[in-house]
Design a protein around this motif. Structure first.
Motif, PDB file in Angstrom:
ATOM      1  N   ARG A  64       0.815  -1.220   0.000  1.00 46.69           N
ATOM      2  CA  ARG A  64       0.000   0.000   0.000  1.00 46.69           C
ATOM      3  C   ARG A  64       0.841   1.259   0.000  1.00 46.69           C
ATOM      4  N   SER A  65       1.965   1.252   0.708  1.00 45.33           N
ATOM      5  CA  SER A  65       2.854   2.403   0.728  1.00 45.33           C
ATOM      6  C   SER A  65       4.259   1.929   1.084  1.00 45.33           C
ATOM      7  N   LYS A  99       9.258   6.793  -3.816  1.00 36.31           N
ATOM      8  CA  LYS A  99       8.016   7.500  -4.148  1.00 36.31           C
ATOM      9  C   LYS A  99       7.032   6.489  -4.712  1.00 36.31           C
ATOM     10  N   PRO A 100       5.761   6.855  -4.818  1.00 32.79           N
ATOM     11  CA  PRO A 100       4.785   5.932  -5.407  1.00 32.79           C
ATOM     12  C   PRO A 100       5.247   5.462  -6.778  1.00 32.79           C
ATOM     13  N   ILE A 101       4.930   4.229  -7.111  1.00 37.72           N
ATOM     14  CA  ILE A 101       5.450   3.623  -8.348  1.00 37.72           C
ATOM     15  C   ILE A 101       4.937   4.334  -9.600  1.00 37.72           C
ATOM     16  N   VAL A 128      11.321  -5.225   8.463  1.00 34.22           N
ATOM     17  CA  VAL A 128      12.368  -4.481   7.762  1.00 34.22           C
ATOM     18  C   VAL A 128      12.739  -5.074   6.397  1.00 34.22           C
ATOM     19  N   PRO A 129      13.089  -6.374   6.287  1.00 31.01           N
ATOM     20  CA  PRO A 129      13.607  -6.885   5.007  1.00 31.01           C
ATOM     21  C   PRO A 129      12.611  -6.807   3.860  1.00 31.01           C
ATOM     22  N   VAL A 130      11.312  -6.978   4.144  1.00 27.74           N
ATOM     23  CA  VAL A 130      10.316  -6.957   3.062  1.00 27.74           C
ATOM     24  C   VAL A 130      10.347  -5.619   2.344  1.00 27.74           C
ATOM     25  N   GLY A 131      10.262  -4.528   3.115  1.00 28.53           N
ATOM     26  CA  GLY A 131      10.258  -3.208   2.510  1.00 28.53           C
ATOM     27  C   GLY A 131      11.567  -2.864   1.827  1.00 28.53           C
ATOM     28  N   LYS A 189       6.980   3.693   1.085  1.00 26.73           N
ATOM     29  CA  LYS A 189       7.633   4.673   1.952  1.00 26.73           C
ATOM     30  C   LYS A 189       7.279   4.413   3.414  1.00 26.73           C
ATOM     31  N   ALA A 190       6.006   4.120   3.691  1.00 27.85           N
ATOM     32  CA  ALA A 190       5.584   3.843   5.067  1.00 27.85           C
ATOM     33  C   ALA A 190       6.274   2.594   5.591  1.00 27.85           C
ATOM     34  N   ALA A 191       6.398   1.567   4.740  1.00 28.79           N
ATOM     35  CA  ALA A 191       6.996   0.305   5.179  1.00 28.79           C
ATOM     36  C   ALA A 191       8.459   0.484   5.573  1.00 28.79           C
ATOM     37  N   VAL A 192       9.222   1.253   4.777  1.00 29.35           N
ATOM     38  CA  VAL A 192      10.657   1.365   5.035  1.00 29.35           C
ATOM     39  C   VAL A 192      10.998   2.436   6.068  1.00 29.35           C
ATOM     40  N   SER A 193      10.041   3.272   6.433  1.00 33.77           N
ATOM     41  CA  SER A 193      10.314   4.291   7.450  1.00 33.77           C
ATOM     42  C   SER A 193       9.701   3.950   8.807  1.00 33.77           C
ATOM     43  N   LEU A 194       8.528   3.316   8.825  1.00 26.56           N
ATOM     44  CA  LEU A 194       7.876   2.999  10.099  1.00 26.56           C
ATOM     45  C   LEU A 194       8.593   1.886  10.857  1.00 26.56           C
ATOM     46  N   ALA A 195       9.115   0.888  10.139  1.00 26.68           N
ATOM     47  CA  ALA A 195       9.781  -0.235  10.819  1.00 26.68           C
ATOM     48  C   ALA A 195      11.004   0.224  11.618  1.00 26.68           C
ATOM     49  N   PRO A 196      11.958   0.967  11.020  1.00 27.16           N
ATOM     50  CA  PRO A 196      13.081   1.441  11.841  1.00 27.16           C
ATOM     51  C   PRO A 196      12.652   2.416  12.930  1.00 27.16           C
TER      52      PRO A 196
END
Length: 406
Positions: free
Chosen positions: A285-286, A399-401, A328-331, A288-295
């Motif tokens: 869905r996002s 950014k969005p694809i 973390v790894p998925v994003g 950017k959210a996945a790679v920033s929220l996890a850390p």
């Protein structure tokens, strides 16, 4: 930015050139998850079998521990070079060969009579581990449509989550009942089963792209790749600087007994299992959210341990840490592949190499902090590094694809 525009990306991802499928090949994706499960299980086994293994081979536990070091070092070398060495081969043949190497490494370890033989086995595992990890995201990209890439990576990384929770305790139990060699034999059987499923499900995948050392340098020149690798370096070094010393922290600050510590660490593993699926769900869905929220959640968990480490909240903090690191790894792998869809294997190799280097740096730096400033300092560094990673991912990240600047 120099990342491919949407039209270029569509051309790069044309099925006739890359083999990307219009319909997902979920059976092949699951077979990769089984391979990852076998690899991580084999990687973790020495930690749970170190004492009987060292006694049987007549070596010190410190010397036996070098089996783990050998795997990590060789994995870091194999990751960025595997795509280059095998650039003319069908990718399914490469994955089959890497899984065969996994099986052989476990068999050699099971029959090892000395430290040199054991190290040979672990070097074989390092080649398999580094190669498999570096190519898994590129394989997933060609087995499912790009929009399903996060879900595919989530399924593949489930193998890591299950192995993380099960490998060490099951290995210790089997080693205690039937001996450490039996544990490696069982790991060989697991690898063989993964190979059978791969042979049955992975379709022909001719090589795509032109892998080479120049390609690695060209991929590294892409701004989004550099940002992604910086985030990998910060997250992995921060995590391993802190979490490597979570047991001493739990023993000293909340003063937990060994049974309670085991339960808290189990909560970490279970959290990681669910975090893996959550990471895939959010990344679809996002990104950017996945790679920033996890850390960001790792940073919050580390700070929570520092502030209220002596209270029952410690279990919640450790579980949330596991949940975040599982996501973390998925994003990150989805980000790397999207940033270099034309050279996904090289991008994956760079990520695995960076991750391995960050593990070593994090553990060493964390050890220096613990020895000179106390265990809390390692957790403080973890919080700072992962917070910086979250900020970098949010402000400089994907950014969005469908964004022409993506």
């Amino acid at each position: 930015m120099t990342e491919p525009a949407t039209g270029v990306m569509d051309a790069v991802l044309d099925p006739s050139e890359t083999g990307e499928r219009s319909e997902p090949a979920w059976g092949a994706v699951v077979s990769l998850a089984l391979g990852v499960f076998g690899l991580v299980t084999a990687e973790f086994l020495p930690a749970s079998l170190l004492t009987p293994l060292a006694q049987d081979l007549g070596i010190t536990e410190g010397a036996a521990g070098q089996a783990v070091t050998a795997t990590a070092v060789i994995g870091a070398i194999a990751a960025p070079t595997m795509a280059i060495v095998t650039k003319r081969l069908d990718r399914r043949l490469v994955m089959w060969a890497l899984t065969v190497l996994l099986v052989l490494s476990n068999l050699v370890a099971a029959f090892a009579s000395s430290l040199p033989v054991l190290l040979i086995a672990r070097i074989m595992l390092g080649i398999s581990l580094g190669g498999f990890w570096s190519m898994s995201a590129a394989m997933a990209m060609r087995l499912v449509p790009m929009r399903l890439m996060p879900r595919a990576m989530s399924i593949i990384l489930t193998g890591v989550s299950v192995a993380t929770v099960c490998a060490a305790p099951v290995g210790a139990y089997v080693g205690d009942i039937w001996g450490w060699r039996t544990a490696f034999m069982i790991a060989a059987v697991v690898g063989a089963l993964a190979l059978l499923v791969q042979v049955a499900t992975i379709p022909k995948l001719p090589p795509a792209g032109t892998a080479g050392f120049r390609t690695l340098l060209e991929v590294m020149k892409r701004p989004m790749i550099r940002v992604a690798l910086l985030v990998v370096l910060l997250v992995a070094s921060g995590h391993f600087a802190g979490f490597t010393y979570v047991r001493p922290f739990l023993e000293k600050v909340p003063a937990l007994d060994i049974e309670t510590i085991s339960l808290v660490l189990l909560a970490y593993g279970i959290g990681g299992f669910f975090g893996n699926f959550a990471g895939g769900f959010i990344a679809e869905r996002s990104l950017k959210a996945a790679v920033s929220l996890a850390p960001l959640l790792i940073a919050f968990s580390a700070l929570l341990l520092l502030v209220v480490g002596g209270s029952p909240v410690v279990a919640i903090a450790v579980a949330s840490w596991g949940f975040a690191f599982g996501a973390v790894p998925v994003g990150l792998q989805t980000w790397l592949v999207r940033a270099a869809p034309d050279q996904a294997e090289s991008a994956g190799g760079l990520m695995v190499m960076t991750f391995q280097v960050a593990i070593a740096l994090g553990a060493v730096f964390g050890g220096l902090l613990v020895d000179n400033a106390g265990v809390a300092s390692a957790f403080a560094y973890c919080a700072a590094a992962t917070l910086l990673a979250a900020l970098a991912a949010f402000f400089l990240g994907p950014k969005p694809i469908d964004d022409p600047k993506a």
